[in-house]
Motif scaffolding. Sequence first.
Motif, PDB file in Angstrom:
ATOM      1  N   LEU A 180       0.841  -1.206   0.000  1.00  0.00           N
ATOM      2  CA  LEU A 180       0.000   0.000   0.000  1.00  0.00           C
ATOM      3  C   LEU A 180       0.875   1.255   0.000  1.00  0.00           C
ATOM      4  O   LEU A 180       1.939   1.271   0.605  1.00  0.00           O
ATOM      5  CB  LEU A 180      -0.915   0.013   1.227  1.00  0.00           C
ATOM      6  N   LEU A 181       0.391   2.304  -0.650  1.00  0.00           N
ATOM      7  CA  LEU A 181       1.164   3.546  -0.714  1.00  0.00           C
ATOM      8  C   LEU A 181       1.283   4.161   0.683  1.00  0.00           C
ATOM      9  O   LEU A 181       0.383   4.018   1.502  1.00  0.00           O
ATOM     10  CB  LEU A 181       0.475   4.557  -1.624  1.00  0.00           C
ATOM     11  N   PRO A 182       2.394   4.857   0.943  1.00  0.00           N
ATOM     12  CA  PRO A 182       2.578   5.479   2.265  1.00  0.00           C
ATOM     13  C   PRO A 182       1.423   6.407   2.631  1.00  0.00           C
ATOM     14  O   PRO A 182       1.019   6.475   3.797  1.00  0.00           O
ATOM     15  CB  PRO A 182       3.878   6.265   2.112  1.00  0.00           C
ATOM     16  N   SER A 183       0.885   7.129   1.614  1.00  0.00           N
ATOM     17  CA  SER A 183      -0.197   8.073   1.925  1.00  0.00           C
ATOM     18  C   SER A 183      -1.449   7.342   2.402  1.00  0.00           C
ATOM     19  O   SER A 183      -2.217   7.855   3.225  1.00  0.00           O
ATOM     20  CB  SER A 183      -0.517   8.930   0.705  1.00  0.00           C
ATOM     21  N   ILE A 184      -1.654   6.123   1.892  1.00  0.00           N
ATOM     22  CA  ILE A 184      -2.820   5.327   2.304  1.00  0.00           C
ATOM     23  C   ILE A 184      -2.653   4.865   3.749  1.00  0.00           C
ATOM     24  O   ILE A 184      -3.580   4.936   4.559  1.00  0.00           O
ATOM     25  CB  ILE A 184      -2.983   4.109   1.362  1.00  0.00           C
ATOM     26  N   ILE A 185      -1.453   4.405   4.070  1.00  0.00           N
ATOM     27  CA  ILE A 185      -1.177   3.965   5.443  1.00  0.00           C
ATOM     28  C   ILE A 185      -1.299   5.149   6.405  1.00  0.00           C
ATOM     29  O   ILE A 185      -1.939   5.070   7.455  1.00  0.00           O
ATOM     30  CB  ILE A 185       0.251   3.366   5.535  1.00  0.00           C
ATOM     31  N   GLN A 186      -0.711   6.280   5.994  1.00  0.00           N
ATOM     32  CA  GLN A 186      -0.734   7.494   6.821  1.00  0.00           C
ATOM     33  C   GLN A 186      -2.178   7.902   7.124  1.00  0.00           C
ATOM     34  O   GLN A 186      -2.531   8.222   8.252  1.00  0.00           O
ATOM     35  CB  GLN A 186      -0.056   8.600   6.014  1.00  0.00           C
ATOM     36  N   GLN A 187      -3.015   7.856   6.105  1.00  0.00           N
ATOM     37  CA  GLN A 187      -4.399   8.287   6.246  1.00  0.00           C
ATOM     38  C   GLN A 187      -5.195   7.363   7.166  1.00  0.00           C
ATOM     39  O   GLN A 187      -6.082   7.800   7.887  1.00  0.00           O
ATOM     40  CB  GLN A 187      -5.030   8.326   4.853  1.00  0.00           C
ATOM     41  N   GLY A 188      -4.863   6.064   7.151  1.00  0.00           N
ATOM     42  CA  GLY A 188      -5.666   5.105   7.908  1.00  0.00           C
ATOM     43  C   GLY A 188      -5.113   4.802   9.280  1.00  0.00           C
ATOM     44  O   GLY A 188      -5.677   3.992  10.009  1.00  0.00           O
ATOM     45  N   THR A 189      -3.978   5.426   9.640  1.00  0.00           N
ATOM     46  CA  THR A 189      -3.346   5.091  10.919  1.00  0.00           C
ATOM     47  C   THR A 189      -3.666   6.130  11.977  1.00  0.00           C
ATOM     48  O   THR A 189      -3.513   7.334  11.750  1.00  0.00           O
ATOM     49  CB  THR A 189      -1.814   4.996  10.748  1.00  0.00           C
ATOM     50  N   TYR A 190      -4.107   5.657  13.132  1.00  0.00           N
ATOM     51  CA  TYR A 190      -4.344   6.555  14.258  1.00  0.00           C
ATOM     52  C   TYR A 190      -3.728   5.925  15.492  1.00  0.00           C
ATOM     53  O   TYR A 190      -3.935   4.728  15.734  1.00  0.00           O
ATOM     54  CB  TYR A 190      -5.845   6.783  14.453  1.00  0.00           C
ATOM     55  N   ASP A 191      -2.972   6.713  16.219  1.00  0.00           N
ATOM     56  CA  ASP A 191      -2.389   6.226  17.458  1.00  0.00           C
ATOM     57  C   ASP A 191      -1.544   4.976  17.222  1.00  0.00           C
ATOM     58  O   ASP A 191      -1.568   4.031  18.021  1.00  0.00           O
ATOM     59  CB  ASP A 191      -3.533   5.896  18.435  1.00  0.00           C
ATOM     60  N   GLY A 192      -0.830   4.954  16.093  1.00  0.00           N
ATOM     61  CA  GLY A 192       0.067   3.851  15.819  1.00  0.00           C
ATOM     62  C   GLY A 192      -0.574   2.586  15.276  1.00  0.00           C
ATOM     63  O   GLY A 192       0.120   1.616  14.992  1.00  0.00           O
ATOM     64  N   LYS A 193      -1.904   2.575  15.140  1.00  0.00           N
ATOM     65  CA  LYS A 193      -2.554   1.363  14.632  1.00  0.00           C
ATOM     66  C   LYS A 193      -3.285   1.675  13.331  1.00  0.00           C
ATOM     67  O   LYS A 193      -3.815   2.768  13.144  1.00  0.00           O
ATOM     68  CB  LYS A 193      -3.566   0.838  15.655  1.00  0.00           C
ATOM     69  N   LEU A 194      -3.326   0.659  12.448  1.00  0.00           N
ATOM     70  CA  LEU A 194      -4.029   0.833  11.174  1.00  0.00           C
ATOM     71  C   LEU A 194      -5.519   0.535  11.371  1.00  0.00           C
ATOM     72  O   LEU A 194      -5.893  -0.556  11.806  1.00  0.00           O
ATOM     73  CB  LEU A 194      -3.451  -0.121  10.129  1.00  0.00           C
ATOM     74  N   TYR A 195      -6.358   1.538  11.114  1.00  0.00           N
ATOM     75  CA  TYR A 195      -7.791   1.372  11.334  1.00  0.00           C
ATOM     76  C   TYR A 195      -8.585   1.255  10.037  1.00  0.00           C
ATOM     77  O   TYR A 195      -9.705   0.768  10.042  1.00  0.00           O
ATOM     78  CB  TYR A 195      -8.336   2.561  12.123  1.00  0.00           C
ATOM     79  N   ALA A 196      -8.032   1.777   8.938  1.00  0.00           N
ATOM     80  CA  ALA A 196      -8.817   1.807   7.711  1.00  0.00           C
ATOM     81  C   ALA A 196      -7.878   1.753   6.518  1.00  0.00           C
ATOM     82  O   ALA A 196      -6.749   2.217   6.595  1.00  0.00           O
ATOM     83  CB  ALA A 196      -9.659   3.081   7.663  1.00  0.00           C
ATOM     84  N   VAL A 197      -8.359   1.181   5.416  1.00  0.00           N
ATOM     85  CA  VAL A 197      -7.542   1.092   4.211  1.00  0.00           C
ATOM     86  C   VAL A 197      -8.281   1.744   3.049  1.00  0.00           C
ATOM     87  O   VAL A 197      -9.395   1.347   2.711  1.00  0.00           O
ATOM     88  CB  VAL A 197      -7.213  -0.373   3.865  1.00  0.00           C
ATOM     89  N   GLY A 198      -7.658   2.742   2.456  1.00  0.00           N
ATOM     90  CA  GLY A 198      -8.255   3.404   1.300  1.00  0.00           C
ATOM     91  C   GLY A 198      -8.168   2.501   0.086  1.00  0.00           C
ATOM     92  O   GLY A 198      -7.198   1.778  -0.078  1.00  0.00           O
ATOM     93  N   TYR A 199      -9.187   2.545  -0.752  1.00  0.00           N
ATOM     94  CA  TYR A 199      -9.183   1.642  -1.913  1.00  0.00           C
ATOM     95  C   TYR A 199      -8.833   2.371  -3.203  1.00  0.00           C
ATOM     96  O   TYR A 199      -8.838   1.782  -4.272  1.00  0.00           O
ATOM     97  CB  TYR A 199     -10.509   0.905  -2.037  1.00  0.00           C
ATOM     98  N   SER A 200      -8.572   3.667  -3.097  1.00  0.00           N
ATOM     99  CA  SER A 200      -8.096   4.385  -4.281  1.00  0.00           C
ATOM    100  C   SER A 200      -7.362   5.610  -3.756  1.00  0.00           C
ATOM    101  O   SER A 200      -7.304   5.834  -2.557  1.00  0.00           O
ATOM    102  CB  SER A 200      -9.243   4.789  -5.185  1.00  0.00           C
ATOM    103  N   GLU A 201      -6.813   6.386  -4.672  1.00  0.00           N
ATOM    104  CA  GLU A 201      -6.155   7.611  -4.259  1.00  0.00           C
ATOM    105  C   GLU A 201      -6.682   8.757  -5.110  1.00  0.00           C
ATOM    106  O   GLU A 201      -7.397   8.543  -6.099  1.00  0.00           O
ATOM    107  CB  GLU A 201      -4.629   7.474  -4.425  1.00  0.00           C
ATOM    108  N   SER A 202      -6.333   9.955  -4.700  1.00  0.00           N
ATOM    109  CA  SER A 202      -6.717  11.107  -5.497  1.00  0.00           C
ATOM    110  C   SER A 202      -5.512  12.033  -5.549  1.00  0.00           C
ATOM    111  O   SER A 202      -4.573  11.885  -4.761  1.00  0.00           O
ATOM    112  CB  SER A 202      -7.893  11.826  -4.848  1.00  0.00           C
ATOM    113  N   GLY A 203      -5.520  12.958  -6.468  1.00  0.00           N
ATOM    114  CA  GLY A 203      -4.390  13.874  -6.560  1.00  0.00           C
ATOM    115  C   GLY A 203      -4.768  15.094  -7.367  1.00  0.00           C
ATOM    116  O   GLY A 203      -5.787  15.116  -8.054  1.00  0.00           O
ATOM    117  N   VAL A 204      -3.945  16.121  -7.233  1.00  0.00           N
ATOM    118  CA  VAL A 204      -4.209  17.381  -7.910  1.00  0.00           C
ATOM    119  C   VAL A 204      -2.948  17.803  -8.641  1.00  0.00           C
ATOM    120  O   VAL A 204      -1.841  17.537  -8.178  1.00  0.00           O
ATOM    121  CB  VAL A 204      -4.613  18.464  -6.887  1.00  0.00           C
ATOM    122  N   GLY A 205      -3.115  18.429  -9.788  1.00  0.00           N
ATOM    123  CA  GLY A 205      -1.974  18.968 -10.515  1.00  0.00           C
ATOM    124  C   GLY A 205      -2.391  20.239 -11.236  1.00  0.00           C
ATOM    125  O   GLY A 205      -3.537  20.671 -11.145  1.00  0.00           O
TER     126      GLY A 205
END
Lengths: 292, 427
Positions: free
Chosen positions: B126-151
């Motif tokens: 999984l991408l670091p941004s997905i892990i970062q987004q789903g982690t709270y208090d050192g534990k993984l709580y949720a996994v994103g199934y896609s990503e988004s971005g802007v340019g």
Amino acid sequence: MKNINVRESIAAYSFLSPALILLGLFLLLPVLMAIYYAFTDYYLLTPDNRQFVGLENFIAIIKDPIFLQSLKNVALFVVCVIPVQIGSALGLALLINKQRRGNLFFKVAFFAPVVLSLVVISVLWLYLLNPSEGLINVILERVGINPQPFLTSPDQAIYTIVFVSAWQGAGYQMLIFLAGLQNIPSSVYEASKMDGANKWQNFIHITLPLLKPTSILIMITTLIAAFKLIIQPMVMTQGGPMNSTMTPVYYIYQTGFSDRLIGYASAMTVVFGILIGIVTFIQSKVSREDDS
Amino acid sequence: MKKFMILIVCSFLVMITTACSGEKASSDNKNEVSLWVHTSKETAEGKAMQKIIDRFNQEYEGKYSANIEFIPRSGSGGGYEDKINAALTTDTLPDVFTLDGPNTAAYAESGMIAPIDDYISNKDDLLPSIIQQGTYDGKLYAVGYSESGVGVFYNKQMLKDAGIDLSTLPTVDDPWDWNQFMELCETLVNTYDVPAIDMGLNDKSEWLMYAFSPFLWSQGGNIVNEDGTKATGVFNDEDSVKTMNFIQDMVEKGYTTKTPVEKAFQTGKYPMKFTGSWTIAEMESSYPDVEYGIMPYPTSPDTNKLVSPSGSWQYAMSATTDKKEAAGALIDFMTSTESLTEITLANSVLPAAYSVVEEVKDKVSPQMNVLIKQNTKTGHARPVLPEYPQVSRTFQQTISNVTYYEKNNDIQKLLDQKAAQMDKALK
């Protein structure tokens, strides 16, 4: 004899019961719950852990600059919208009260905005008022006036909302005024004609005084509706720019459902409810005093 | 007439009793998992999810089974979240449900969702941004199934006509800093006499947080401190001032505008637009004749570090479920390379895992590949805070206020004020 009375009141209450149950369930109960929650730290996601916090929420409200700003905004809104909306409603009613060709068309045209949803109206005006290519600014530019930032300037946004709201709501009050106008017996006007009164005197000395009961009703309903302002700022400005169109109801909604602070939001509804109660009380006092 | 009245009263009573009885979303069968998702059945995303669930039921036949329920959301997702909140109060949450990235912390903090570290088998993929987004208090709580971005989307023809050599434009490996970007804006404004770029500043919602916070991170600043307890001293430091100055300059110099013309980029009125992957789909379906490219985020001249926004909806497990094994298996299945690839291609969104990037790379447009590359290398999740709604709204207000340069010349003062406002929420 007594027996009949009891049976009659049972019948009466059973007829009332659907209304009473609904009223209790969807009006009284929520009010009582809101008052109770106002004294707790209810967080939307942990409903079971709410704790009694006494007056903490109310103390925080007094220090909340956004809530105070929103009160100021809505007060300004009410003060501006009532004369504009009621004045134009009365004007429109007087215009279509006379028998003329095409009267029905104007009646429908003036009433149409009332039928449309407020969200639709707000989106529509959002396009019309767009600073870059909205119709209104294009017209202004042709006439030689600089494009106006109607909704994007902190100094103008609330007045723009006043205008849109009055435009939307006036049709409804117009109908009530119209009913009031048509209740004035024509004999009164005939009598004044005999006395040689002109149109203006007729309006000041007959139409206005006889419309008074209607006006009081309209004043109170408009006032209460104006305090509840939320949809127009929500759609058109999201409370901005710089909180200049933030209203108490919108702020309560935001606090309760996006920030999830139900306890704090409930406390604000209680404060705001009391404030509306006071204003309505004063208003009905004033209008009753006038009567005597 | 009387009979009619009785009928009305009776049906009313029936209505009340049925409305109050409430169904539990989770069934009694230990191996049957219920899943709530926020999209509608008819969307590409919904169809792909249904297919994934069908495959799950086939593969685990006899062991586990899953039911998917579509709860289409209205507007900004309010409708779906209301339903989740209501289910929480009545204790009728499903076993697995979707949630938006910024909600992770609040849901985890309230004990609504359970940690799923032990059930996810491809965490390294999984991408670091997905892990970062789903982690709270050192534990993984949720996994994103896609990503988004802007340019930065740019109109090739308009840039060429303004005398710009397209081969000198920045890439993800060699981005431009704010000054270089502003020079480009200057040239374009001088050529076309319109704002060079629509940055979506008329949108006063989450967009302002999502799209503008990467500038602050690129500068090296942050919104709140590491443990998420304070904004004063962080959000009002020198880095924030520099970032806000850049944004204010963009408006003050007329490079961008608070009140962009509707669809100005799509219709060739403005040469550039600051927007996300969703516009790629829009360009393809509605404006196929416009030739456009995508540049990465401009970076701070002090660090020249490229940072881009990220974030998406995720899957999480209800903390109250008694079917942890089955629910865990379902989430793991839905976030496997095969399932993620399916949803990425169907919904034309950015991939959430490295293996998926490899899978889709050759199947998507070159523009999409710029965003994918930028996201894989530089995606930054929004802060994972229980008080996210307040922090985000204050950040949005800050950006919005900064654009009123006549009234907010003193950026330091504005930031002090806004940092204090955030502190109040964080206490």
